[in-house]
Design a protein around this motif. Structure first.
Motif: not given
Length: 424
Positions: A189-207
């Motif tokens: 389970t993981a939680a985060g602010l929507e903008p932070s999560v969107q940036q992570l999913l869009a910019d970070v490979p391997g997730v």
């Protein structure tokens, strides 16, 4: 009369006396826990604005897992979290709960003589291929040990963002391998602010694992649940409350989870020494809560926005209700397409929401009032120096271009230096 302790807890991450409005998320988690590998909900990503109760929900899920005998690894996503899990938290769980598997012994040498007794030649064995400890190795060992007891491992990760990109890559890949490919009992389970999560999913490979996880967005709580969250703790400590007072408290929260606790605490303080909470106490408490939420929620949220984001919000604050995008563009001296770019950014950041065709309104309680009080004088100064409640501003130099490339690439609700701000 001995005054009962205040039952409400408006501290970020602190569990309230009664968790409401999250029954669906709790049910899905319990079902995934009971149904085993392959069940929906074995990996879930929770998002929501600051104060929406993300950490509180993670706390509740962790408690459920512990009651079922599961190992719970509860961490905050920051650089080094993978190392923390592999070298500290998982080994500690193994030592505490599986000591027989946490230690190994082997013969390292032999002493003797050619005749078979007494002292003599010493031979020492050496492992030519030592196993270096890794997160995957440690997690596999803990999950396998837990499986023998019909339990498992829950990894609970708060405040995820691209700030810990490398660690999240390693963690996601290892959880996917151990818990899904090998079929060992691991939940995530993981939680985060929507903008932070969107940036992570869009910019970070391997997730990719995170992109495929179940998504649950934590929104406002309904009036019936808010009523329970306020009334039951009050009754538990033998105070009574007038129906009108309870209605005013419910209205004052606007369904915002953090505001439920803040209003509850301030109203309780206003009624200190009284057996009954009245409408006057409710009004005093709601007013105090409205003043405090600016420092606790609005100020950190605004710190993460770009100057143009803030300018957009300042123009919205001039209106007493929903704002027209066309009017905001006129006030900013830009065309509607330009203003719409920032409208989208702020909607994604959950600072504002659509309020009808071509209109937007604030999502955070009391944000309009906070901006009117704290926005810069120049940003809110209308023509002729009249009060900031005027609906028109002196038009600045015309800007008809689109946002800069840097601003377009920057995720909603973040600055050029990346997401910041305290924990929810």
């Amino acid at each position: 009369m001995v005054e009962a302790p205040n039952p409400f807890s408006p501290s970020f991450g602190t569990s309230p006396p009664l968790l409401v409005g999250r029954d669906e998320q709790l049910t899905v988690f319990i079902e995934a826990l009971e149904e085993g590998v392959g069940a929906p909900g074995r990996a879930t990503l929770y998002t929501g604005q600051r104060g929406s109760g993300k950490t509180v929900l993670l706390n509740a899920l962790e408690d459920i897992a512990r009651r079922q005998g599961w190992h719970v690894l509860s961490v905050t996503a920051r650089p080094g979290v993978a190392h923390q899990l592999a070298r500290t938290l998982i080994p500690q769980e193994m030592r505490d709960h599986h000591p027989e598997q946490a230690r190994t012994s082997h013969v390292t040498g032999f002493q003797g003589t050619a005749a078979g007794f007494g002292g003599g030649i010493s031979r020492t064995g050496e492992d030519r291929f030592p196993v270096e400890p890794s997160l995957r190795h440690a997690l596999t060992a803990l999950a396998a040990a837990a499986a023998q007891r019909e339990a498992g491992v829950l990894i609970s990760l708060d405040e995820i963002s691209s700030n810990a990109a490398g660690d999240l890559q390693e963690l996601c890949q290892d959880v996917q391998h151990v818990g899904f490919r090998e079929g060992l009992p691991v939940m995530f389970t993981a939680a985060g602010l929507e903008p932070s999560v969107q940036q992570l999913l869009a910019d970070v490979p391997g997730v990719t694992f995170l992109r495929r996880a179940e998504r649950a967005h934590l929104g406002p709580v309904g009036d019936a649940d808010v009523t329970r969250a306020l009334a039951e703790p009050i009754a538990h400590f033998d105070k009574s409350i007038e129906p009108e007072a309870l209605d005013r408290m419910v209205t004052g929260t606007q369904g915002y989870p953090f505001m439920i606790q803040l209003v509850g605490r301030e109203v309780w303080r206003a009624a200190r020494g009284q057996e009954t909470i009245t409408a006057r106490h409710a009004d005093l408490g709601v007013d105090r809560a409205n003043r405090r939420i600016g420092q606790l929620v609005h100020q950190p949220a605004l710190m993460e926005l770009s100057p143009t984001d803030k300018s957009f919000l300042a123009q919205m604050a001039l209106d007493d209700g929903p704002s027209s995008i066309a009017v905001i563009a006129q006030r900013m001296g830009v065309n509607s397409n330009y203003a719409s770019q920032y409208r989208l950014r702020l909607i994604q950041a959950e600072i504002i929401h659509e309020a009808g065709r071509g209109q937007v309104d604030f999502s955070l309680p009391q944000m309009r009032e906070y901006l009117r009080e704290h926005a810069t004088h120049d940003a809110l100064r209308p023509p002729g120096g009249s009060s900031p409640s005027s609906s028109h501003l002196t038009e600045p130099q015309d800007r008809t271009s689109r946002p800069s490339r840097q601003e377009r690439r920057r995720p909603p609700g973040s600055t050029s230096s990346g997401p910041a701000g305290p924990r929810r």
